[in-house]
Design an enzyme around this catalytic site. Structure first.
Site, PDB file in Angstrom:
ATOM      1  N   ALA A  64     -27.845 -22.543  25.194  1.00  0.00           N
ATOM      2  CA  ALA A  64     -28.935 -22.639  26.348  1.00  0.00           C
ATOM      3  C   ALA A  64     -28.722 -24.016  27.007  1.00  0.00           C
ATOM      4  O   ALA A  64     -27.897 -24.875  26.558  1.00  0.00           O
ATOM      5  CB  ALA A  64     -30.287 -22.474  25.737  1.00  0.00           C
ATOM      6  N   GLY A 103     -27.364 -18.597  22.591  1.00  0.00           N
ATOM      7  CA  GLY A 103     -27.567 -17.852  23.807  1.00  0.00           C
ATOM      8  C   GLY A 103     -26.102 -17.368  24.402  1.00  0.00           C
ATOM      9  O   GLY A 103     -25.997 -15.890  24.602  1.00  0.00           O
ATOM     10  N   GLU A 106     -25.273 -14.533  21.946  1.00  0.00           N
ATOM     11  CA  GLU A 106     -26.098 -13.462  22.332  1.00  0.00           C
ATOM     12  C   GLU A 106     -25.646 -12.692  23.574  1.00  0.00           C
ATOM     13  O   GLU A 106     -25.858 -11.434  23.553  1.00  0.00           O
ATOM     14  CB  GLU A 106     -27.508 -13.734  22.592  1.00  0.00           C
ATOM     15  CG  GLU A 106     -28.127 -14.307  21.226  1.00  0.00           C
ATOM     16  CD  GLU A 106     -29.553 -14.947  21.288  1.00  0.00           C
ATOM     17  OE1 GLU A 106     -30.481 -14.062  20.859  1.00  0.00           O
ATOM     18  OE2 GLU A 106     -29.787 -15.929  21.933  1.00  0.00           O
ATOM     19  N   GLU A 126     -30.276 -21.976  16.607  1.00  0.00           N
ATOM     20  CA  GLU A 126     -31.602 -22.070  17.147  1.00  0.00           C
ATOM     21  C   GLU A 126     -32.408 -22.635  16.171  1.00  0.00           C
ATOM     22  O   GLU A 126     -33.698 -23.327  16.253  1.00  0.00           O
ATOM     23  CB  GLU A 126     -32.187 -20.820  17.687  1.00  0.00           C
ATOM     24  CG  GLU A 126     -31.509 -20.394  18.797  1.00  0.00           C
ATOM     25  CD  GLU A 126     -30.265 -19.490  18.881  1.00  0.00           C
ATOM     26  OE1 GLU A 126     -29.581 -18.954  19.709  1.00  0.00           O
ATOM     27  OE2 GLU A 126     -29.631 -19.525  17.551  1.00  0.00           O
TER      28      GLU A 126
END
Length: 695
Positions: A64, A103, A106, A126
């Site tokens: 992120a 992210g 992901e 995270e």
């Protein structure tokens, strides 16, 4: 960088999506929107049979965008982008390299296949920020790896390499070559059928209640205070119980619950603290080249320092005063290195290099004539250290950095014994030095800027968190420790047992209570400092002598089998030492104290308030550059609970005015110890926070 962070091109029948958002291709709003638009455009192109995503530069998508932390989310969110990729009618392959985390991973899991280049690292960090993966990671990872492996990754935040990811099933193949060319090859293999593809969300998950129960029990045992790891387990459990869409919806609910947790703010503060401490006045100076290291002292600390440098790839020469001491030091280093190989922290090839000559020993400082950096880790005595630095002044080459690992002593006085005080610095490691992440870089009055910059550069290579400290008794960490240690001693003198104090603080989140820590470090270390400073102790100060009595009896903690607790192979648990309790009772009687009980809440409040008070003084007098530097020291060197953010972050959550009132209340019983720091009073009067001083 291109005008937009995401661009497309066609190579034959392959549509390429290039992500170019330096320095780490963070998944910013522009990147997310660009990927979604690129997928749509290439899916609608009749000339494209397969789509390949890759990152320009050193990584695919590192995670992120931290610049968006705390800001309102912008559509499309990461969850939408991952689902959008997965729903694409044409096969999409991710070519990943570098650090593909959070992210970024992901997004790769939303693709229909994944190819990784050598050197790739993947993971879900995270949880270290008080969160769970929030874009389908807890639902798609178990569909590829199974529940147990996904739990291990997601609840730990650890990174794994490409080989491990291939073994687990997170990726489908290892690739080679530059990212663009490897992406084209992956796309061509998708079209030819050489690289199988599928939608991750359409895969099933085998139930594994045993793995879920085991991880739940492990978290309860090892991380009882943490919120996010439990939510990770709940989310991963849903992958086997719910359809992918419902699982993602539950994941989002749990993610938002983590966002609202107070632990989230503390963990984010800790994350930024690790980066903020690198902003020092000397940051623009050019570090001196450092390849050869000298370490004086083969005891626990010297051996740990030598190990740390060897693990980081340096050549090290250890100096001890006699052959027996040197042999013991070298044996300790060899044991440390063997442990590092066993844990996967050191390769067999690097160990062979070390054994072939990267590590050597000597019994005189003359052997350090060519060292670039010499670190003294001798006994904590000013005369001993000044004598060593006088010898080093003659033996070391011009431009060599002379560092002391002193925990308390005046670095200016050590530097003054040399003809080159600009080359002298304090490098205060924490034991065990090859494990603990904190390194206090103690800047003396005449230390050159490039020497300070070198200290920070070396710390980075060692994997340490370096914090700049000024010269004073104990610098940042030990100075604060010396103050809040007294709060623990006063609690014990007034009626609490060492075990009660430790238990209250461990329940608060410390890995070990103060008495357990003192036993681990060795009670004789602080005893030596107290004896050295005895003549300067104010008459008004309360003094608890029970720890001195333990030391006089030769009970120094773990290394002697007795301290505040008992130790040994035949000792179960952590029983209190009856002799320590007897010394405590004798000191109470001598002082005329009638013991009283303390609640766990009061123990925690007094201990932390004392810590905050001295931390405020350390900022006020400039020993620490900023409040966040103090937080970093306590987080990375003293076991302060990471999810609490640090003592001065915690102070802001309590409020300066409330802390002032609390100290004034405590001062009714001990006005000398409980003095309100002027800085804290000013913040209270102006309704400001310590965070406002971080710049």
């Amino acid at each position: 960088m291109s005008e937009t962070p995401v661009t497309t091109e066609r190579v034959g029948r392959i549509g390429l999506v290039a992500i170019d958002n330096p320095p780490v291709n963070a998944a910013s709003h522009a990147v997310r929107a660009g990927i979604a638009s690129a997928i749509d455009a290439l899916a609608a192109d009749d000339g494209v049979d397969a789509i390949a995503l890759y990152g320009v530069g050193r990584t695919f998508i590192a995670g992120a965008d931290i610049r968006e932390f705390g800001k309102p989310p912008q559509s499309p969110g990461l969850t939408q982008v991952c689902s959008h990729i997965e729903a694409c009618a044409k096969p999409v392959v991710a070519l990943i390299h570098g650090t593909t985390l959070g992210g970024g991973l992901e997004i790769a899991l939303g693709c229909h296949a994944r190819v990784a280049l050598p050197g790739t690292q993947v993971g879900f960090p995270e949880v270290t920020l008080g969160l769970i993966p929030g874009a389908g990671g807890t639902q798609r990872a178990p569909r590829l790896t199974g529940i147990k492996a996904a739990l291990d990754l997601i609840t730990s935040g650890k990174r794994i390499d490409a080989d491990a990811a291939l073994t687990l099933g997170l990726i489908d193949r290892l690739g080679e070559g530059p990212p663009r060319e490897a992406a084209i090859k992956a796309g061509e293999d998708i079209v030819s059928g050489a690289l199988p593809h599928r939608r991750t969300g359409e895969l099933g998950v085998a139930p594994d209640e045993a793995a879920l129960d085991a991880k739940t029990a492990e978290i309860a045992r090892k991380q009882p205070n943490l919120f996010a790891p439990v939510r990770c387990v709940e989310a991963v459990a849903a992958s086997a119980r719910l359809p992918i869409a419902d699982g993602i919806a539950l994941e989002r609910t749990l993610f938002e619950a983590c966002l609202e947790s107070p632990q989230r703010a503390g963990l984010v503060h800790a994350f930024f603290a690790e980066r903020a401490v690198a902003k020092i006045p000397e940051a623009s100076a050019t570090p001196r080249p450092v390849e050869r290291i000298g370490v004086i002292g083969g005891g626990t600390m010297g051996s740990g320092i030598a190990t740390a440098f060897l693990l980081a790839g340096y050549s090290v020469t250890m100096v001890e005063r006699d052959a027996d001491g040197l042999a013991r030091g070298q044996a300790t280093v060899e044991k440390n290195l063997a442990g590092a190989v066993k844990r996967g922290k050191l390769s067999e090839a690097r160990l062979a290099d070390i054994n072939a000559g990267a590590f050597s020993g000597a019994t005189t400082v003359d052997a350090l004539a060519e060292a670039d950096l010499i670190i003294e880790a001798a006994f904590e005595d000013m005369a001993v250290k000044q004598d060593l630095f006088s010898q080093l002044d003659k033996a070391a080459k011009k431009g060599a950095i002379l560092a002391t690992n002193t925990s308390y002593l005046d670095v200016d006085a050590i530097a003054a014994i040399t003809s080159r005080p600009a080359d002298v610095i304090g490098l205060h490691f924490f034991s065990p030095a090859h494990v603990m992440r904190l390194l206090e870089v103690v800047v003396a009055d005449k230390t050159a800027a490039d020497v300070v910059a070198t200290g920070f550069a070396v710390a980075r290579k060692l994997g340490k968190v370096a914090v700049r400290a000024g010269v004073c008794e104990g610098f940042i960490g030990n100075r604060i420790l010396s103050h809040y240690r007294k709060a623990a001693e006063y609690l014990v003198m007034d009626g609490a047992s060492p075990a009660e104090v430790d238990r209250a603080l461990e329940d608060f989140g410390f890995a070990m209570g103060p008495h357990a820590v003192f036993d681990l470090a060795g009670l004789d270390i602080a005893w030596a400092a107290r004896k050295r400073l005895a003549a300067t102790r104010p008459a008004e100060e309360r003094y608890a002598a029970y720890a001195d009595k333990l030391c006089e009896a030769g009970q120094f903690g773990r290394k002697t089998g007795r301290g505040f607790y008992l130790y040994g192979e035949d000792v179960d648990g952590r029983p209190q030492n009856p002799e320590a309790l007897a010394f405590i009772e004798a000191e109470r009687e001598k002082a005329g104290i009638t013991p009283r009980t303390f609640s766990a809440e009061e123990i925690v409040q007094r201990y932390l308030t004392a810590m905050i008070a001295e931390a405020a003084r350390v900022v006020e007098d400039g020993t620490a550059l900023r409040p966040i530097d103090v937080d970093a020291v306590l987080l990375f060197g003293y076991g302060f609970p990471r999810f609490r953010g640090g003592p001065l972050f915690l102070a802001d959550t309590i409020g300066a005015a409330r802390l002032v009132r609390r100290m004034e209340d405590y001062a009714q019983e001990d006005p000398f110890y409980w003095q309100v720091p002027p800085l804290l009073r000013t913040l209270a009067e102006e309704d400001r926070t310590f965070a406002s001083l971080n710049g």
